[in-house]
Design a protein around this motif. Structure first.
Motif, PDB file in Angstrom:
ATOM      1  N   GLN A   1     -17.603  41.442  27.367  1.00 27.24           N
ATOM      2  CA  GLN A   1     -18.456  42.402  28.049  1.00 27.24           C
ATOM      3  C   GLN A   1     -18.591  42.064  29.529  1.00 27.24           C
ATOM      4  O   GLN A   1     -18.609  42.946  30.387  1.00 27.24           O
ATOM      5  N   PHE A   2     -18.690  40.766  29.847  1.00 28.64           N
ATOM      6  CA  PHE A   2     -18.879  40.331  31.220  1.00 28.64           C
ATOM      7  C   PHE A   2     -17.558  40.029  31.934  1.00 28.64           C
ATOM      8  O   PHE A   2     -17.551  39.467  33.027  1.00 28.64           O
ATOM      9  N   GLY A   3     -16.452  40.370  31.307  1.00 28.92           N
ATOM     10  CA  GLY A   3     -15.155  40.222  31.960  1.00 28.92           C
ATOM     11  C   GLY A   3     -14.660  38.794  32.065  1.00 28.92           C
ATOM     12  O   GLY A   3     -13.861  38.478  32.954  1.00 28.92           O
ATOM     13  N   LEU A   4     -15.109  37.912  31.179  1.00 29.57           N
ATOM     14  CA  LEU A   4     -14.665  36.517  31.199  1.00 29.57           C
ATOM     15  C   LEU A   4     -13.489  36.356  30.243  1.00 29.57           C
ATOM     16  O   LEU A   4     -13.609  36.612  29.047  1.00 29.57           O
ATOM     17  N   GLU A   5     -12.361  35.917  30.752  1.00 30.61           N
ATOM     18  CA  GLU A   5     -11.175  35.722  29.928  1.00 30.61           C
ATOM     19  C   GLU A   5     -11.347  34.475  29.052  1.00 30.61           C
ATOM     20  O   GLU A   5     -12.169  33.598  29.367  1.00 30.61           O
ATOM     21  N   PRO A   6     -10.586  34.374  27.959  1.00 23.02           N
ATOM     22  CA  PRO A   6     -10.708  33.197  27.072  1.00 23.02           C
ATOM     23  C   PRO A   6     -10.592  31.870  27.802  1.00 23.02           C
ATOM     24  O   PRO A   6     -11.313  30.918  27.486  1.00 23.02           O
ATOM     25  N   GLU A   7      -9.694  31.802  28.777  1.00 22.80           N
ATOM     26  CA  GLU A   7      -9.460  30.535  29.466  1.00 22.80           C
ATOM     27  C   GLU A   7     -10.426  30.300  30.624  1.00 22.80           C
ATOM     28  O   GLU A   7     -10.320  29.289  31.334  1.00 22.80           O
ATOM     29  N   ASP A   8     -11.398  31.183  30.828  1.00 24.12           N
ATOM     30  CA  ASP A   8     -12.357  31.016  31.919  1.00 24.12           C
ATOM     31  C   ASP A   8     -13.086  29.681  31.771  1.00 24.12           C
ATOM     32  O   ASP A   8     -13.632  29.358  30.716  1.00 24.12           O
ATOM     33  N   SER A   9     -13.117  28.918  32.840  1.00 27.79           N
ATOM     34  CA  SER A   9     -13.677  27.562  32.778  1.00 27.79           C
ATOM     35  C   SER A   9     -15.197  27.534  32.720  1.00 27.79           C
ATOM     36  O   SER A   9     -15.799  26.463  32.685  1.00 27.79           O
ATOM     37  N   SER A  10     -15.828  28.706  32.702  1.00 24.25           N
ATOM     38  CA  SER A  10     -17.287  28.741  32.624  1.00 24.25           C
ATOM     39  C   SER A  10     -17.807  28.578  31.208  1.00 24.25           C
ATOM     40  O   SER A  10     -18.987  28.279  31.012  1.00 24.25           O
ATOM     41  N   VAL A  11     -16.947  28.798  30.217  1.00 28.15           N
ATOM     42  CA  VAL A  11     -17.408  28.807  28.830  1.00 28.15           C
ATOM     43  C   VAL A  11     -16.526  27.900  27.980  1.00 28.15           C
ATOM     44  O   VAL A  11     -15.289  28.007  28.013  1.00 28.15           O
ATOM     45  N   TYR A  12     -17.167  27.015  27.220  1.00 32.66           N
ATOM     46  CA  TYR A  12     -16.469  26.130  26.301  1.00 32.66           C
ATOM     47  C   TYR A  12     -17.078  26.295  24.901  1.00 32.66           C
ATOM     48  O   TYR A  12     -18.246  26.621  24.751  1.00 32.66           O
ATOM     49  N   PHE A  13     -16.250  26.044  23.910  1.00 33.94           N
ATOM     50  CA  PHE A  13     -16.721  25.997  22.530  1.00 33.94           C
ATOM     51  C   PHE A  13     -16.483  24.581  22.017  1.00 33.94           C
ATOM     52  O   PHE A  13     -15.521  23.915  22.415  1.00 33.94           O
ATOM     53  N   ALA A  14     -17.347  24.112  21.123  1.00 32.52           N
ATOM     54  CA  ALA A  14     -17.197  22.745  20.625  1.00 32.52           C
ATOM     55  C   ALA A  14     -17.681  22.641  19.190  1.00 32.52           C
ATOM     56  O   ALA A  14     -18.676  23.264  18.810  1.00 32.52           O
ATOM     57  N   GLN A  15     -16.935  21.859  18.404  1.00 37.43           N
ATOM     58  CA  GLN A  15     -17.321  21.537  17.029  1.00 37.43           C
ATOM     59  C   GLN A  15     -17.115  20.035  16.803  1.00 37.43           C
ATOM     60  O   GLN A  15     -16.381  19.380  17.541  1.00 37.43           O
ATOM     61  N   LEU A  16     -17.759  19.527  15.779  1.00 40.58           N
ATOM     62  CA  LEU A  16     -17.631  18.120  15.443  1.00 40.58           C
ATOM     63  C   LEU A  16     -16.279  17.831  14.802  1.00 40.58           C
ATOM     64  O   LEU A  16     -15.746  18.659  14.057  1.00 40.58           O
ATOM     65  N   PHE A  17     -15.744  16.666  15.091  1.00 40.58           N
ATOM     66  CA  PHE A  17     -14.499  16.238  14.478  1.00 40.58           C
ATOM     67  C   PHE A  17     -14.685  16.137  12.956  1.00 40.58           C
ATOM     68  O   PHE A  17     -15.668  15.595  12.467  1.00 40.58           O
ATOM     69  N   GLY A  18     -13.741  16.700  12.230  1.00 41.68           N
ATOM     70  CA  GLY A  18     -13.810  16.676  10.777  1.00 41.68           C
ATOM     71  C   GLY A  18     -14.568  17.841  10.181  1.00 41.68           C
ATOM     72  O   GLY A  18     -14.696  17.940   8.959  1.00 41.68           O
ATOM     73  N   MET A  19     -15.071  18.727  11.030  1.00 39.99           N
ATOM     74  CA  MET A  19     -15.829  19.880  10.551  1.00 39.99           C
ATOM     75  C   MET A  19     -15.375  21.140  11.276  1.00 39.99           C
ATOM     76  O   MET A  19     -15.007  21.106  12.441  1.00 39.99           O
ATOM     77  N   ARG A  20     -15.394  22.241  10.547  1.00 36.50           N
ATOM     78  CA  ARG A  20     -15.098  23.581  11.074  1.00 36.50           C
ATOM     79  C   ARG A  20     -13.771  23.670  11.835  1.00 36.50           C
ATOM     80  O   ARG A  20     -13.684  24.289  12.899  1.00 36.50           O
ATOM     81  N   ASP A  21     -12.748  23.060  11.255  1.00 36.31           N
ATOM     82  CA  ASP A  21     -11.414  23.224  11.828  1.00 36.31           C
ATOM     83  C   ASP A  21     -10.960  24.677  11.750  1.00 36.31           C
ATOM     84  O   ASP A  21     -10.107  25.114  12.535  1.00 36.31           O
ATOM     85  N   ASN A  22     -11.519  25.438  10.814  1.00 36.63           N
ATOM     86  CA  ASN A  22     -11.172  26.857  10.699  1.00 36.63           C
ATOM     87  C   ASN A  22     -11.661  27.665  11.896  1.00 36.63           C
ATOM     88  O   ASN A  22     -11.211  28.787  12.122  1.00 36.63           O
ATOM     89  N   ILE A  23     -12.570  27.082  12.691  1.00 31.20           N
ATOM     90  CA  ILE A  23     -13.018  27.718  13.933  1.00 31.20           C
ATOM     91  C   ILE A  23     -12.285  27.137  15.137  1.00 31.20           C
ATOM     92  O   ILE A  23     -11.767  27.866  15.980  1.00 31.20           O
ATOM     93  N   SER A  24     -12.212  25.817  15.212  1.00 36.16           N
ATOM     94  CA  SER A  24     -11.655  25.154  16.394  1.00 36.16           C
ATOM     95  C   SER A  24     -10.191  25.481  16.629  1.00 36.16           C
ATOM     96  O   SER A  24      -9.790  25.835  17.749  1.00 36.16           O
ATOM     97  N   PHE A  25      -9.383  25.353  15.586  1.00 33.53           N
ATOM     98  CA  PHE A  25      -7.941  25.528  15.773  1.00 33.53           C
ATOM     99  C   PHE A  25      -7.559  26.965  16.107  1.00 33.53           C
ATOM    100  O   PHE A  25      -6.744  27.188  17.013  1.00 33.53           O
TER     101      PHE A  25
END
Length: 596
Positions: free
Chosen positions: A515-539
């Motif tokens: 909506q705000f015109g931010l591309e996936p690779e925009d450095s303003s936004v990061y996503f994070a998950q714990l190692f060993g959990m939610r690989d179905n989201i991270s990958f």
């Protein structure tokens, strides 16, 4: 019909939804959240294909949406639209794992589904140490829970893990995961040799042991190695820090109490009809004279320092900047009566210890800035958090200064299960404008819910935690929206880490990005998950070009045991999801077996 027009454009894009259900919560928002609903007015972009490695541009469907229909809370039928970023694909979620690792993971998560085992894990672990010994017990843990949730024991162990994640466009957040069991208790036994502190105004004497200070200095060296490791293995990584590892927890709690009492005093200054944390000069002068011995000249100097632009108003940001824990004694010595603020005044020895704790953080932040590594300061128990926030503010004002860097080096962490989180974020945004620094914000739901509720009940104060899970979810999504909207309105500089395992919140965040015109690779936004959990989201996020990171705990097995027990307990609570970790692992194993 909501859709007023459909057109096709040709450019490489990345999708975020596998079906319409992720968007429905935004479109069905109650009237009290109409402003959030309007974010979708105008256009909903649902991208049908292509990843960051796509060789050809894919079709991009743009759906024009009628604002009036949205305001009437009607559903948008986007069921025909799909995206390449699927969070339920077992094969893509566990593509990095060997068959043995999948089998181990199934065993770990199956154990997390046994309430009796998890609730008594500490007891069983103690029995194992007693009868099997630490060698056998640590070996079993190392090849099961430790191997699944931790990246390794040292910087050499973690390098292959980081390289593996990098192949799937996932960055590292290194976290030395040793946790101090005594940090949760004010009754921890201290060394008899230490710094004897006698605060003023008949406060109880306190003893800060030398051993604690020596441990904090040792932790500085460990965190420095962590920062260097990030620099050596990744150009985009973060290092995570725990402030309770760098200062005496009891001192942090004392410091937090000082900050809270300063806030309470300012609230007393405000008239009942006051708004926005602002007080007129006249009201402030009257209240200040009621609480402090001060002549007219001194009062004038105080007010001018708080309102240098002669706006006629005094705000909390300036007031808190004046009454820091370090200079609190110079004000409380002028108190007309010994009230709550005076009774938390630090001694000179405590001020020295607080400054030493700040110096440790500045040492680490300096090394991070020189190495090009960013720091994530972890959130901790609420009794420590005001002090942590104050220390992080010191770091952000210096290392995130707009005249020194074009992006934040230091990130603070906000736990959205706390009722005042949105208010605190808004205040920190105002501080970033006032002091001209880039705000870095990591958003989590929270990790100490049971502790906070039990403590508030025991000490008989209002529980700081939201009453329901739904309220926490709403708070999380509100804070994400607030910061993304701020980023959209004010340009680059503010950066947000959406650190969550909640698939719906991630879907909403991605919708807002579009909506705000931010591309996936925009450095303003990061996503994070714990190692060993939610690989179905991270990958899938990584393969579709989003900035995604894995939180990588490391340390000696025996040192990270509290962390592993906490991870096991958290998994026990979250494995009831519709698409669970265990179900996806079993599907991945089944496909591996069939493929042979």
């Amino acid at each position: 019909m909501l859709c007023t027009s459909v057109r096709i454009c040709r450019r490489p894009c990345v999708g975020f939804m596998r079906d319409a259900t992720l968007m429905h919560p935004l479109l069905q928002a109650p009237s009290s959240h109409a402003n959030r609903t309007l974010l979708l007015a105008g256009r909903l972009r649902c991208i049908t294909s292509s990843t960051s490695s796509a060789k050809a541009a894919a079709s991009h469907v743009v759906v024009e949406v009628d604002k009036d229909a949205i305001n009437q809370h009607q559903d948008v039928d986007v069921s025909a639209l799909h995206a390449s970023c699927s969070f339920s694909d077992a094969q893509s979620a566990h593509v990095s794992k060997s068959t043995f690792e999948i089998v181990t993971a199934i065993g770990v998560f199956s154990s997390c589904r046994l309430p009796f085992l998890i609730q008594n894990a500490q007891y069983f672990l103690g029995l194992s140490y007693k009868f099997l010994g630490p060698t056998i017990t640590n070996a079993v843990m190392k090849h099961t829970f430790f191997r699944h949730f931790c990246a390794g024991e040292d910087r050499h162990d973690i390098k292959p893990v980081i390289e593996m994640l990098g192949r799937y466009n996932i960055g590292p957040i290194l976290d030395y995961a040793a946790e101090n069991d005594n940090a949760d208790s004010s009754e921890a036994v201290t060394d008899l040799h230490g710094i004897f502190s006698q605060p003023p105004f008949n406060q109880p004497a306190r003893l800060y042991d030398y051993q604690s200070e020596e441990e904090c200095d040792r932790h500085v060296s460990i965190f420095q190695e962590c920062i260097q490791s990030v620099h050596d293995v990744s150009s985009v990584g973060f290092a995570a820090l725990k402030v309770t590892a760098l200062g005496n927890p009891e001192l942090l709690e004392r410091m937090s109490t000082m900050i809270v009492e300063v806030k309470n005093l300012f609230a007393k200054f405000q008239p009942e009809s006051g708004s926005g944390g602002l007080i007129s000069r006249e009201n402030f002068a009257q209240c200040y004279q009621q609480h402090f011995h001060v002549d007219d000249h001194q009062l004038k100097e105080v007010i001018e320092s708080l309102d240098p632009t002669d706006s006629g108003l005094v705000d909390f940001i300036s007031f808190a900047e004046m009454l820091t824990p370090y200079n609190l004694p110079s004000f409380t010595v002028k108190c007309k009566s010994i009230g709550p603020l005076a009774r938390v005044t630090p001694s000179s020895d405590e001020i020295v210890l607080m400054k030493r704790m700040s110096e440790r953080l500045h040492t680490l932040a300096t090394g991070a800035a020189q190495n090009g590594t960013r720091l994530l300061i972890d959130a901790e128990h609420q009794k420590y958090q005001p002090a942590i926030d104050n220390l992080v503010l010191e770091l952000q004002k210096k290392f995130n200064a707009k005249d020194k860097t074009d992006r934040p080096i230091v990130f603070n962490t906000y736990q959205c299960y706390l009722k005042d989180t949105l208010e605190r974020v808004e205040m920190d945004v105002k501080r970033s404008e006032r002091y001209s620094f880039h705000l870095g914000a990591k958003l989590v739901r929270g990790a100490y819910m049971e502790h906070e509720r039990e403590r508030s009940k025991k000490l008989k104060y209002p529980c700081p935690i939201h009453d329901t899970a739904e309220d926490t979810h709403q708070c999380y999504d509100d804070v994400v929206e607030y910061l993304l909207r701020y980023r959209w309105q004010h340009g680059s500089g503010t950066e947000i880490m959406v650190a969550t395992h909640n698939q719906e919140s991630i879907g909403k965040a991605i919708a807002l990005m579009k909506q705000f015109g931010l591309e996936p690779e925009d450095s303003s936004v990061y996503f994070a998950q714990l190692f060993g959990m939610r690989d179905n989201i991270s990958f899938p996020l990584g393969s579709n070009g989003y900035n995604v990171f894995k939180y990588l705990p490391y340390g000696k097995v025996e040192e990270v045991m509290p962390y592993l027990l906490r991870r096991a307990a958290e998994n026990s609570a979250v494995l009831g999801d519709t698409v669970s970790e265990l179900d996806l692992l079993k599907k991945a194993l089944y496909k591996r077996v069939l493929a042979r």
